[in-house]
Design a protein around this motif. Structure first.
Motif, PDB file in Angstrom:
ATOM      1  N   SER A   5       3.630   9.715 -18.130  1.00 55.04           N
ATOM      2  CA  SER A   5       3.049   9.694 -16.795  1.00 55.04           C
ATOM      3  C   SER A   5       1.528   9.660 -16.874  1.00 55.04           C
ATOM      4  CB  SER A   5       3.529  10.933 -16.028  1.00 55.04           C
ATOM      5  OG  SER A   5       2.948  10.971 -14.767  1.00 55.04           O
ATOM      6  N   LEU A   8       0.481   6.296 -17.944  1.00 58.02           N
ATOM      7  CA  LEU A   8       0.596   5.351 -16.825  1.00 58.02           C
ATOM      8  C   LEU A   8      -0.618   5.455 -15.909  1.00 58.02           C
ATOM      9  CD1 LEU A   8       2.557   3.277 -15.509  1.00 58.02           C
ATOM     10  CD2 LEU A   8       3.354   5.148 -14.075  1.00 58.02           C
ATOM     11  N   GLU A   9      -1.021   6.676 -15.618  1.00 50.23           N
ATOM     12  CA  GLU A   9      -2.196   6.868 -14.758  1.00 50.23           C
ATOM     13  C   GLU A   9      -3.448   6.306 -15.434  1.00 50.23           C
ATOM     14  OE1 GLU A   9      -2.906  10.869 -13.513  1.00 50.23           O
ATOM     15  OE2 GLU A   9      -4.752  10.350 -12.445  1.00 50.23           O
ATOM     16  N   TYR A  12      -3.439   2.631 -15.177  1.00 48.13           N
ATOM     17  CA  TYR A  12      -3.784   2.252 -13.804  1.00 48.13           C
ATOM     18  C   TYR A  12      -5.298   2.291 -13.612  1.00 48.13           C
ATOM     19  CZ  TYR A  12      -4.228   2.821  -8.718  1.00 48.13           C
ATOM     20  OH  TYR A  12      -4.598   2.694  -7.407  1.00 48.13           O
ATOM     21  N   ARG A  13      -5.902   3.377 -14.027  1.00 51.31           N
ATOM     22  CA  ARG A  13      -7.340   3.547 -13.799  1.00 51.31           C
ATOM     23  C   ARG A  13      -8.160   2.575 -14.649  1.00 51.31           C
ATOM     24  NH1 ARG A  13      -8.133   7.648 -10.489  1.00 51.31           N
ATOM     25  NH2 ARG A  13      -6.586   9.328 -10.358  1.00 51.31           N
ATOM     26  N   LEU A  16      -6.802  -1.463 -13.463  1.00 51.12           N
ATOM     27  CA  LEU A  16      -6.461  -1.823 -12.079  1.00 51.12           C
ATOM     28  C   LEU A  16      -7.044  -3.168 -11.641  1.00 51.12           C
ATOM     29  CD1 LEU A  16      -5.092  -1.087  -9.418  1.00 51.12           C
ATOM     30  CD2 LEU A  16      -7.147   0.192  -8.780  1.00 51.12           C
ATOM     31  N   VAL A  20      -4.780  -6.282 -10.261  1.00 55.94           N
ATOM     32  CA  VAL A  20      -4.980  -6.833  -8.910  1.00 55.94           C
ATOM     33  C   VAL A  20      -5.340  -8.318  -8.990  1.00 55.94           C
ATOM     34  CG1 VAL A  20      -6.466  -6.734  -6.863  1.00 55.94           C
ATOM     35  CG2 VAL A  20      -5.590  -4.610  -7.877  1.00 55.94           C
ATOM     36  N   ARG A  34      -3.193  -6.022  -3.756  1.00 55.94           N
ATOM     37  CA  ARG A  34      -3.443  -4.580  -3.945  1.00 55.94           C
ATOM     38  C   ARG A  34      -2.205  -3.774  -3.566  1.00 55.94           C
ATOM     39  NH1 ARG A  34      -9.682  -3.217  -2.949  1.00 55.94           N
ATOM     40  NH2 ARG A  34     -10.540  -5.250  -3.452  1.00 55.94           N
ATOM     41  N   ASP A  35      -1.589  -4.188  -2.473  1.00 50.54           N
ATOM     42  CA  ASP A  35      -0.376  -3.488  -2.037  1.00 50.54           C
ATOM     43  C   ASP A  35       0.733  -3.638  -3.086  1.00 50.54           C
ATOM     44  OD1 ASP A  35       0.900  -1.963   0.070  1.00 50.54           O
ATOM     45  OD2 ASP A  35       2.206  -3.708   0.305  1.00 50.54           O
ATOM     46  N   GLN A  38      -0.032  -1.340  -6.015  1.00 51.45           N
ATOM     47  CA  GLN A  38       0.249   0.070  -5.673  1.00 51.45           C
ATOM     48  C   GLN A  38       1.759   0.320  -5.699  1.00 51.45           C
ATOM     49  OE1 GLN A  38      -3.077   1.187  -6.018  1.00 51.45           O
ATOM     50  NE2 GLN A  38      -2.431   2.712  -4.538  1.00 51.45           N
ATOM     51  N   GLU A  39       2.496  -0.601  -5.096  1.00 51.67           N
ATOM     52  CA  GLU A  39       3.954  -0.471  -5.069  1.00 51.67           C
ATOM     53  C   GLU A  39       4.541  -0.526  -6.483  1.00 51.67           C
ATOM     54  OE1 GLU A  39       6.493   0.160  -3.001  1.00 51.67           O
ATOM     55  OE2 GLU A  39       4.957   0.762  -1.581  1.00 51.67           O
ATOM     56  N   PHE A  41       3.127   0.333  -9.334  1.00 46.32           N
ATOM     57  CA  PHE A  41       2.899   1.576 -10.086  1.00 46.32           C
ATOM     58  C   PHE A  41       3.757   2.716  -9.530  1.00 46.32           C
ATOM     59  CE2 PHE A  41      -0.535  -0.574 -12.157  1.00 46.32           C
ATOM     60  CZ  PHE A  41      -0.652   0.070 -13.375  1.00 46.32           C
ATOM     61  N   ALA A  42       3.949   2.709  -8.220  1.00 42.48           N
ATOM     62  CA  ALA A  42       4.838   3.727  -7.645  1.00 42.48           C
ATOM     63  C   ALA A  42       6.258   3.535  -8.195  1.00 42.48           C
ATOM     64  CB  ALA A  42       4.826   3.636  -6.119  1.00 42.48           C
ATOM     65  N   LEU A  45       6.399   4.739 -11.710  1.00 43.54           N
ATOM     66  CA  LEU A  45       6.487   6.205 -11.762  1.00 43.54           C
ATOM     67  C   LEU A  45       7.912   6.678 -11.511  1.00 43.54           C
ATOM     68  CD1 LEU A  45       3.449   7.879  -9.968  1.00 43.54           C
ATOM     69  CD2 LEU A  45       4.334   8.366 -12.234  1.00 43.54           C
ATOM     70  N   ARG A  46       8.522   6.077 -10.506  1.00 48.29           N
ATOM     71  CA  ARG A  46       9.894   6.489 -10.174  1.00 48.29           C
ATOM     72  C   ARG A  46      10.863   6.161 -11.311  1.00 48.29           C
ATOM     73  NH1 ARG A  46       8.515   4.414  -4.922  1.00 48.29           N
ATOM     74  NH2 ARG A  46       9.416   2.423  -5.505  1.00 48.29           N
TER      75      ARG A  46
ATOM     76  N   VAL B  21     -12.218  -2.865  -7.694  1.00 45.03           N
ATOM     77  CA  VAL B  21     -11.076  -2.340  -6.938  1.00 45.03           C
ATOM     78  C   VAL B  21     -11.088  -0.822  -7.037  1.00 45.03           C
ATOM     79  CG1 VAL B  21      -8.572  -2.387  -6.666  1.00 45.03           C
ATOM     80  CG2 VAL B  21      -9.753  -4.392  -7.564  1.00 45.03           C
ATOM     81  N   ALA B  23      -9.623   2.647  -7.302  1.00 47.83           N
ATOM     82  CA  ALA B  23      -8.363   3.250  -7.753  1.00 47.83           C
ATOM     83  C   ALA B  23      -7.895   4.272  -6.722  1.00 47.83           C
ATOM     84  CB  ALA B  23      -8.567   3.927  -9.101  1.00 47.83           C
ATOM     85  N   TRP B  25      -4.892   6.495  -6.976  1.00 42.72           N
ATOM     86  CA  TRP B  25      -3.707   7.048  -7.652  1.00 42.72           C
ATOM     87  C   TRP B  25      -2.912   7.958  -6.725  1.00 42.72           C
ATOM     88  CZ3 TRP B  25      -0.779   5.668 -11.354  1.00 42.72           C
ATOM     89  CH2 TRP B  25       0.117   6.551 -11.942  1.00 42.72           C
ATOM     90  N   ASP B  27      -2.405   7.516  -3.691  1.00 41.45           N
ATOM     91  CA  ASP B  27      -1.550   6.640  -2.886  1.00 41.45           C
ATOM     92  C   ASP B  27      -0.319   6.212  -3.682  1.00 41.45           C
ATOM     93  OD1 ASP B  27      -0.954   4.818  -0.619  1.00 41.45           O
ATOM     94  OD2 ASP B  27      -1.377   3.254  -2.100  1.00 41.45           O
ATOM     95  N   VAL B  28      -0.516   5.976  -4.969  1.00 42.06           N
ATOM     96  CA  VAL B  28       0.627   5.638  -5.828  1.00 42.06           C
ATOM     97  C   VAL B  28       1.623   6.804  -5.848  1.00 42.06           C
ATOM     98  CG1 VAL B  28       1.344   5.162  -8.201  1.00 42.06           C
ATOM     99  CG2 VAL B  28      -0.683   4.041  -7.278  1.00 42.06           C
ATOM    100  N   ARG B  31       3.452   6.982  -2.559  1.00 36.01           N
ATOM    101  CA  ARG B  31       4.482   5.939  -2.450  1.00 36.01           C
ATOM    102  C   ARG B  31       5.694   6.253  -3.324  1.00 36.01           C
ATOM    103  NH1 ARG B  31       2.132   0.187  -1.361  1.00 36.01           N
ATOM    104  NH2 ARG B  31       0.107   0.620  -0.441  1.00 36.01           N
ATOM    105  N   ALA B  32       5.415   6.907  -4.452  1.00 37.95           N
ATOM    106  CA  ALA B  32       6.514   7.253  -5.368  1.00 37.95           C
ATOM    107  C   ALA B  32       7.247   8.505  -4.913  1.00 37.95           C
ATOM    108  CB  ALA B  32       5.968   7.443  -6.781  1.00 37.95           C
ATOM    109  N   ILE B  34       5.983  11.507  -5.020  1.00 38.19           N
ATOM    110  CA  ILE B  34       5.693  12.557  -5.999  1.00 38.19           C
ATOM    111  C   ILE B  34       4.479  13.326  -5.539  1.00 38.19           C
ATOM    112  CG2 ILE B  34       4.925  13.044  -8.359  1.00 38.19           C
ATOM    113  CD1 ILE B  34       6.444  10.507  -9.190  1.00 38.19           C
TER     114      ILE B  34
END
Lengths: 157, 186
Positions: A5, A8-9, A12-13, A16, A20, A34-35, A38-39, A41-42, A45-46, B21, B23, B25, B27-28, B31-32, B34
């Motif tokens: 996790s 992953l973060e 992302y950072r 990103l 994008v 961007r959406d 975000q989706e 990465f969410a 995570l899941r 962009v 970041a 996180w 928001d991520v 959405r998840a 969590i």
């Protein structure tokens, strides 16, 4: 799981803008891209529990991001459309580039995705293969075909 | 061979130029579905503060006046024998508490509604203050017979101090241990 996790973060950072950028190339719309990221990465995570560590985390995430961007593009109304307009040729500053972009827009999807991942994300063939769920040989063939098409188009212009 | 054609790169670069962009996180995570986890240390401290602080205010020489199901409350009877000031301090969590068992409770808030009630009007003005890591937070000055307010205990170890010419101190030391300390000064 916590380590993954955190990785992953970090991914992302750190990456990103690249995610994008590729998603923008796929969707043709920066906001949608961007959406989509975000989706993606969410979703990653899941689904972190399903990541088997058989390959790099980045490749696994790229696969999800590409899928998310394609889904986003499919959901977008055609009028805003991007399926056959990404990237936008009018953004090119000269005719040669415009010609290349038009040619890219007409490439088969796999070739186009391989190009985006190769040039925007600077992924090697192996990573592109992981991201697209194909073999490295297929990626090499796709990029070779794409380059051939583009070369012909360039010579014609 | 990882082919790279400069003309293609230039065209793609012009088509989708790199842009900064932001970041997001959080928001991520949202959405998840969590919620960000706190560190174990923070969780421990929070649990210590939440589970210990309020009852500890009444723990040592004081009494827990009321700990009713669904309404966790601590109440401390404070007596300044020197000055003959009798008072009751009570604190009640504002939200987020639930019962675990018949006489146990656990909290998810650090905000407490407090009341300080003197049986008789203090002969001299009384200032009630909360001492947090060496810094005082004034609860009330020239406290009326019935003073009330809200305190946010935070992540720190609180000390309740009723100060006037005679000083009554009720302290809560960290990490789950509680102690009461009465200091009377002339």
């Amino acid at each position: 799981m916590d380590d993954v996790s955190a990785d992953l973060e970090r991914l992302y950072r750190d990456e990103l803008p690249t995610f994008v950028r590729v998603a923008t190339a796929i969707t043709g719309d920066e906001e949608a891209a961007r959406d989509a990221v975000q989706e993606a990465f969410a979703a990653a995570l899941r689904r972190l529990g399903t990541f088997r560590r058989e390959g790099p985390l980045a490749a696994w995430v790229w696969r999800i991001v590409v899928r998310s961007a394609l889904d986003q593009r499919a959901r977008a109304p055609r009028s805003a459309g991007s399926a056959d307009a990404s990237p936008q040729p009018e953004l090119a500053v000269d005719t040669e580039r415009a010609a290349i972009l038009v040619a890219i827009a007409r490439l088969p999807e796999r070739q186009r995705l391989a190009l985006f991942l190769r040039y925007y994300a600077d992924l090697d063939y192996s990573a592109i293969a992981d991201a697209l769920g194909v073999s490295a040989g297929t990626v090499a063939a796709s990029l070779h075909a794409a380059h051939s098409t583009l070369r012909v188009r360039l010579e014609a212009s | 061979v990882n082919t790279f054609v400069p003309e293609v790169a230039a065209a793609l670069d012009a088509a989708v130029p790199p842009v900064p962009v932001e970041a997001r996180w959080e928001d991520v995570l949202r959405r998840a579905g969590i919620r960000r986890r706190r560190s174990r240390t923070r969780m421990f401290l929070a649990a210590a503060v939440l589970a210990v602080v309020a009852p500890a205010l009444a723990a040592a020489t004081l009494t827990i006046a009321k700990l009713a199901p669904g309404e966790p409350r601590v109440s401390s009877r404070v007596v300044d024998a020197t000055l003959g000031v009798d008072a009751t301090f009570s604190a009640q969590p504002r939200a987020g508490f639930s019962h675990v068992g018949s006489r146990r409770w656990i909290g998810f808030t650090r905000a407490f509604r407090w009341t300080l009630t003197f049986e008789d009007r203090p002969p001299q003005p009384v200032t009630a203050r909360l001492l947090v890591r060496g810094s005082f937070v004034t609860l009330c000055r020239a406290c009326p017979t019935d003073a009330t307010g809200t305190i946010q205990l935070g992540r720190r170890v609180p000390l309740l101090l009723l100060e006037r010419r005679g000083r009554l101190t009720l302290s809560v030391a960290g990490r789950g241990t509680a102690s009461a300390n009465i200091v009377v000064r002339r």
